[in-house]
Design an enzyme around this catalytic site. Structure first.
Site, PDB file in Angstrom:
ATOM      1  N   SER A  31      11.126 -36.682  -5.668  1.00  0.00           N
ATOM      2  CA  SER A  31      10.939 -35.278  -6.019  1.00  0.00           C
ATOM      3  C   SER A  31      12.239 -34.529  -5.797  1.00  0.00           C
ATOM      4  O   SER A  31      13.128 -34.980  -5.070  1.00  0.00           O
ATOM      5  CB  SER A  31       9.815 -34.645  -5.184  1.00  0.00           C
ATOM      6  OG  SER A  31      10.178 -34.562  -3.823  1.00  0.00           O
ATOM      7  N   GLY A  32      12.314 -33.384  -6.435  1.00  0.00           N
ATOM      8  CA  GLY A  32      13.425 -32.470  -6.210  1.00  0.00           C
ATOM      9  C   GLY A  32      12.877 -31.148  -5.756  1.00  0.00           C
ATOM     10  O   GLY A  32      11.705 -30.828  -5.977  1.00  0.00           O
TER      11      GLY A  32
ATOM     12  N   HIS B 231      26.410 -36.130  -1.653  1.00  0.00           N
ATOM     13  CA  HIS B 231      25.538 -37.230  -1.261  1.00  0.00           C
ATOM     14  C   HIS B 231      24.575 -36.647  -0.236  1.00  0.00           C
ATOM     15  O   HIS B 231      24.989 -36.068   0.770  1.00  0.00           O
ATOM     16  CB  HIS B 231      26.357 -38.363  -0.646  1.00  0.00           C
ATOM     17  CG  HIS B 231      25.569 -39.614  -0.383  1.00  0.00           C
ATOM     18  ND1 HIS B 231      24.240 -39.602  -0.007  1.00  0.00           N
ATOM     19  CD2 HIS B 231      25.927 -40.920  -0.416  1.00  0.00           C
ATOM     20  CE1 HIS B 231      23.820 -40.844   0.174  1.00  0.00           C
ATOM     21  NE2 HIS B 231      24.818 -41.663  -0.082  1.00  0.00           N
ATOM     22  N   ASP B 232      23.273 -36.781  -0.470  1.00  0.00           N
ATOM     23  CA  ASP B 232      22.317 -36.110   0.407  1.00  0.00           C
ATOM     24  C   ASP B 232      22.469 -36.534   1.864  1.00  0.00           C
ATOM     25  O   ASP B 232      22.225 -35.736   2.784  1.00  0.00           O
ATOM     26  CB  ASP B 232      20.883 -36.296  -0.081  1.00  0.00           C
ATOM     27  CG  ASP B 232      20.493 -37.738  -0.358  1.00  0.00           C
ATOM     28  OD1 ASP B 232      21.258 -38.659  -0.005  1.00  0.00           O
ATOM     29  OD2 ASP B 232      19.419 -37.954  -0.951  1.00  0.00           O
TER      30      ASP B 232
END
Length: 493
Positions: free
Chosen positions: A16-17, A240-241
């Site tokens: 999900s976003g 990058h998360d």
């Protein structure tokens, strides 16, 4: 007094976003989810793709919702997502099809071709990157010879692609670029000699951007679409998360390990320079770049994917799949009833994970889990063991002392996993914040816009005074049991 900024953090995960709206000031850090949207991979003609146009639509909807928080005004936007996957642009700047998903099986077929040109030892000595068959360098090799790749003039990682559609600016943020296998971990620049040896066009790789850089402003079309009042800057963050999540670790000193726990678990320590030894390569550790010149020295561990896929499988068969109930039942199962190596490649593709766990247990002479609760306990015990082993190897290989483990991300809500991690590591575990990636995203934005100052220690100090976290202490008398459990699992992969 400096007024708080209203910022939007676009945080994209594998399933999900969401768009988070933040109010940030020198003594304030509030975060609210304003829009969530699904991220559903799509398989066409045998290839697994990301629906990146659907993600873009979700981002626009989220920015529209974020604007309503402060009367149509946003002071900044930052985007973070997963790594390695790219969208290809043609000479007109148009997207050449949806990005291929990192879980597509085609990437592994290209690994031998890359290693025939640049041996894995040499590749690691330059890039410091853990060998994963879906690293961008292997994806490029798998695309070679296709009409799409021949027409490509730019390759943009997912957050860079979305920023390009918002602003028209082309670039590659360095923390995510470090996952491609084409960036020099020491110079923090594209490794042009590797690009040339692999027969790739240097023009594919866009100019590098650093966290805090101003990428551009929302175009007129995007302002009209979202109803926002311009100008609205888009800033590079740790795109990058995990890079953003590590900024969001509320560490008080540098003597910490982290577990960024979501679909994947990223387990490691924060360093000032990469570890490029052969021992590090053999142990599967990666040197991904972080914010403010840091290195995220870590190992990818299969994370809550195992639990998520199990829940999906059970729900599809009409079985109960409510997570709190599953965790409560798993807590009553005796420890170490069954154990697997969570990094076994058999668990990587989507599908019936409970059946694969049962088969793996049978192959290793264990009694397979007999219930959903036993399967969940097997997953969590196995993950905690993997965290234990990875933290200890990171300490050994890097020389960084560790006094506490920070567990951030969605896994911080899983109280059983947090306690098992403390027991397994024999260290205190501070769980939270859950939204570490989004918090790290907005902290870097706020500093880039001048409302915050200082380095990572100052940013993290604000987290400690504004965000909740739960401390888990290792339970006494369990070390021998965890030692014995570790001996039962093969870690040869």
């Amino acid at each position: 007094m400096t007024r708080p900024l209203t910022l939007a953090a676009v945080d994209l995960g594998a399933s999900s976003g969401r768009v988070m709206a933040a109010r940030v000031g020198p003594e304030r850090l509030d975060l609210t989810e304003v829009h969530r949207f699904p991220n559903r991979p799509v398989r066409t003609a045998g290839t697994l793709h990301w629906d990146v146009l659907g993600l873009h639509a979700g981002v626009l909807d989220g920015l529209r919702a974020a604007g309503r928080v402060d009367g149509g005004r946003l002071d900044g936007i930052g985007i973070d997502s997963w790594a390695v996957d790219v969208g290809l642009l043609d000479a007109d700047g148009e997207l050449l099809g949806n990005p291929v998903h990192y879980r597509d099986a085609r990437h592994a077929t290209a690994v031998p071709a890359v290693h025939a040109v640049v041996p894995p030892e040499e590749l690691y000595a330059v890039t410091g990157l853990q060998h994963l068959p879906f690293n961008t360098v292997f994806q490029f090799a798998a695309m070679r010879g296709t009409a799409r790749f021949a027409a490509a003039r730019r390759a943009l990682l997912v957050p860079d692609l979305l920023a390009y559609w918002l602003t028209g600016a082309v670039g590659a943020e360095v923390t995510n670029a470090s996952t491609t296998g084409l960036l020099d971990a020491t110079t923090r620049e594209w490794a042009g000699h590797l690009v040339d040896r692999l027969g790739l066009d240097r023009g594919l790789l866009p100019p590098l951007r650093r966290p805090g850089d101003r990428l551009g402003e929302l175009t007129g079309a995007v302002l009209e679409e979202t109803g926002l009042a311009g100008p609205v800057p888009v800033l590079a963050v740790g795109s990058h998360d995990t890079a953003s999540a590590v900024v969001g670790v509320p560490a008080a000193t540098d003597r910490f390990a982290y577990v960024s726990c979501g679909t994947w678990s990223l387990v490691g320590v924060e360093l000032e320079k990469p570890v490029l030894t052969e021992a590090s390569r053999a142990a599967g550790f990666t040197n991904e770049l972080g914010v403010d010149g840091t290195v995220r020295y870590l190992r990818n561990v299969m994370g809550l994917w195992l639990l998520q896929e199990s829940q999906r499988t059970w729900a599809a068969h009409g079985l109960p799949a409510d997570l709190p109930d599953l965790l409560a039942a798993a807590a009553q199962v005796p420890a170490f009833t069954a154990l697997v190596d969570p990094d076994d490649p058999v668990f990587l593709p989507p599908g019936d994970v409970p059946a694969r766990i049962a088969a793996a247990c049978a192959e290793t002479g264990q009694t397979p889990p007999q219930s959903q609760a036993e399967t969940v306990r097997c997953i969590l015990d196995s993950l905690a063991l993997a965290y234990r082993r990875t933290v200890r190897r990171a300490v050994e290989l890097s020389g960084r002392d560790v006094e506490i483990v920070h567990l951030v991300g969605g896994g911080a809500r899983n109280t059983l996993l947090c306690q098992l991690t403390a027991d397994a590591c024999g260290l205190p575990v501070l769980a939270g914040p859950v939204e570490a990636a989004a918090l790290g995203n907005v902290l870097v934005q706020a500093r880039g816009l001048g409302v915050l100052s200082g380095g990572l220690p100052e940013l993290r100090a604000l987290l400690r005074t504004t965000q909740d976290a739960q401390l888990y202490l290792p339970r006494s008398g369990s070390e021998a049991a965890w030692d014995a459990a570790e001996d039962r699992v093969s870690w040869d992969r």
